[in-house]
Scaffold this motif. Structure first.
Motif: not given
Length: 414
Positions: A333-344, A408-412
Motif C-alpha cells: 500500500r502506497r501513500a504520497l505526501i506533498r508538503y510546503a516548506p512551512a509544513r515540513r 501553506e494555507k494550513g488546515g487538514e
C-alpha cells in the motif's frame, strides 16, 4: 578493442528491475522458509575463496572460474558453487558440531562461459546440504525437500528425474573394460541428452551384438520402480547392483513422503558435477527446456578439507524460476505526501506514522500550492494527479492508495 559504452555491461550478467527483484526476493523468502521448516539452518559464505582450496575442490573446470590476484599475488576465485565452500565450513568452523548437519543457503554464483546465447555468468541459487548421513533416507529427504521447495517457489508443474552414478560407472566398466575414452564419449552424450549421438557412438564401437543391445537398452531405463527391477536383470557388477538397491530403497521412502508422482527414475542420468558419487537428480518445469534444480550425493568432497563424511544436497536455479514461478506478490500500500516548506515537520511526522502502519510512503517538497487543486488532493504544482482504478491515484508513473497535501494555507491535509 573499442571502449565499452557507459550503458553496456559484460556478457552473461544482467540487471534486475524492481518487479523482478520483488519476485526473486519472494521466491527466496518462501523457499528458505520451507527449508527452515525441515530443520535446515541458513549459512552465508564469502563471494571470494582461495583457488588452491575451494577453487580446486569445486567441480567447475578452470576455464569456467573467474580468477583474480589479491595484493599478495595469491590467486582467488569468485565462488562457482556453494557446495564446496559449505564443505570447507563444515570441516573447519563446524568441525566440532556432530553429524548430521543440515544447512541451507541463498547466494549468487559465477561461472565464465564462452559467449553462448542464454548462458549466465552470474546467477542465483537456493539450496541445502545434508552432511554426515549416507543412507537412502537422506537422499530421499533432499529429493522430497526439493519438491516441497519447488512448490513453495510457485513452480506449477515439474518432474524430478533420478539416476545413480554408480550404476552407469558399473555398467560401462563391465561392458567396456579398459576403454576409458569410449566410456567418456558415451557419458558425454548422456550428459547432453544427445540420444542420437549416443546411438551413433555406440555403433562406431563395433561391439558384440549382446553388448550393443544391452547398452542401447539403457536408453529405455526410464520410469517407475519397475526400472530398478529391469536394471537388476542386467549383467552388471556388484557395485552397480548396490546402486540400484539404493535407488529402490530411496523410492520406498519417497512413497512414504507421498511424492512419487513427481519422480521419474532415469538410469541415463549422470549429473554434470564431477564430485557426484551416487544418486543424482534434476528437476524440470514443464514450461522450460532446462533444469530448474539439480542435486546429488557427493561422499568424497569433505575429505579434501580434512573431515571425511558422506553428503547429499541440491540447488534450485532461482534465476531460471523467475520465468515460471507463480508466487503471490503483495503490492505494498502506497501513500504520497506533498508538503510546503512551512509544513515540513508536520508532513514528515505523518509519513512516519503511515510507515509504522506498513505503508510505503513517498514524500515530496513543493515550492508553493497552486489554486487548481484536483479533487484527488493534488496541489497543482508540478505533475498533476490522475485518477487510477479502484479509487487510487497516479502520479509520475506510480499509483498511490492515498495522497496527502500539506500546503501553506494550513488546515487538514487532503
Amino acid at each position: 578493442m573499442s571502449k565499452p559504452k557507459g550503458f553496456e555491461k559484460p556478457i552473461g550478467v544482467k540487471d534486475y528491475l524492481p518487479h523482478a527483484v520483488a519476485k526473486l526476493r519472494r521466491i527466496e523468502h518462501e523457499v528458505l522458509a520451507c527449508m527452515r521448516g525441515w530443520g535446515y539452518e541458513q549459512i552465508l559464505t564469502p563471494t571470494i575463496e582461495y583457488y588452491d582450496t575451494v577453487g580446486v575442490a569445486s567441480a567447475t573446470s578452470d576455464q569456467k572460474l573467474f580468477k583474480l590476484l589479491n595484493q599478495r599475488g595469491t590467486t582467488i576465485v569468485l565462488r562457482s558453487d556453494v557446495t564446496a565452500p559449505i564443505a570447507r565450513v563444515a570441516s573447519s568452523l563446524l568441525k566440532d558440531h556432530p553429524f548430521p548437519l543440515r544447512l541451507s543457503y541463498h547466494a549468487n554464483v559465477f561461472r565464465a562461459f564462452e559467449e553462448e546465447a542464454g548462458r549466465e555468468a552470474e546467477f542465483f541459487q537456493t539450496g541445502v546440504e545434508l552432511i554426515g548421513d549416507p543412507s537412502p533416507e537422506a537422499d530421499a529427504e533432499v529429493i522430497a525437500l526439493a519438491i516441497a521447495s519447488l512448490k513453495a517457489a510457485g513452480v506449477p508443474s515439474f518432474k524430478i528425474a533420478v539416476g545413480h552414478v554408480g550404476f552407469l560407472n558399473g555398467l560401462f566398466g563391465d561392458t567396456l573394460p579398459g576403454r576409458a575414452e569410449a566410456q567418456e564419449k558415451l557419458k558425454e552424450c548422456l550428459l547432453q541428452r544427445d540420444y542420437v549421438g549416443y546411438r551413433t557412438a555406440l555403433g562406431e564401437l563395433r561391439l558384440e551384438e549382446s553388448v550393443h543391445r544391452e547398452l542401447e537398452g539403457l536408453l529405455r531405463l526410464r520410469g517407475g520402480q519397475e526400472i530398478c527391477e529391469r536394471a537388476l536383470e542386467l549383467r552388471v557388477s556388484d557395485g552397480a547392483r548396490e546402486a540400484i538397491r539404493h535407488l529402490c530403497e530411496m523410492w520406498d521412502v519417497l512413497g512414504a513422503y507421498g511424492v512419487q508422482d513427481h519422480v521419474l527414475i532415469d538410469l541415463t542420468m549422470i549429473g554434470d558435477i564431477s564430485y557426484y558419487t551416487g544418486m543424482t537428480f534434476e528437476g524440470y518445469a514443464s514450461q522450460l527446456g532446462f533444469p530448474v534444480c539439480s542435486g546429488g550425493r557427493y561422499d568424497n568432497l569433505l575429505a579434501q578439507f580434512g573431515r571425511p563424511a558422506p553428503a547429499t544436497g541440491f540447488a534450485l536455479k532461482t534465476t531460471r524460476m523467475l520465468e515460471v514461478a507463480e508466487v503471490g506478490q503483495e503490492e505494498p500500500r502506497r501513500a504520497l505526501i506533498r508538503y510546503a516548506p512551512a509544513r515540513r515537520s508536520e508532513a514528515l511526522e505523518k509519513a512516519a506514522g503511515l510507515r509504522a502502519e506498513g505503508l510505503a510512503v513517498v514524500t515530496e517538497g513543493i515550492a508553493q500550492t497552486g489554486e487548481d487543486r484536483s479533487a484527488a488532493g493534488g496541489s497543482g504544482a508540478g505533475d498533476a494527479l490522475a485518477s487510477a482504478p479502484s479509487g487510487r491515484y497516479e502520479y509520475k508513473g506510480t499509483v498511490y492508495d492515498q495522497v496527502f497535501t500539506f500546503d501553506e494555507k494550513g488546515g487538514e491535509p487532503q
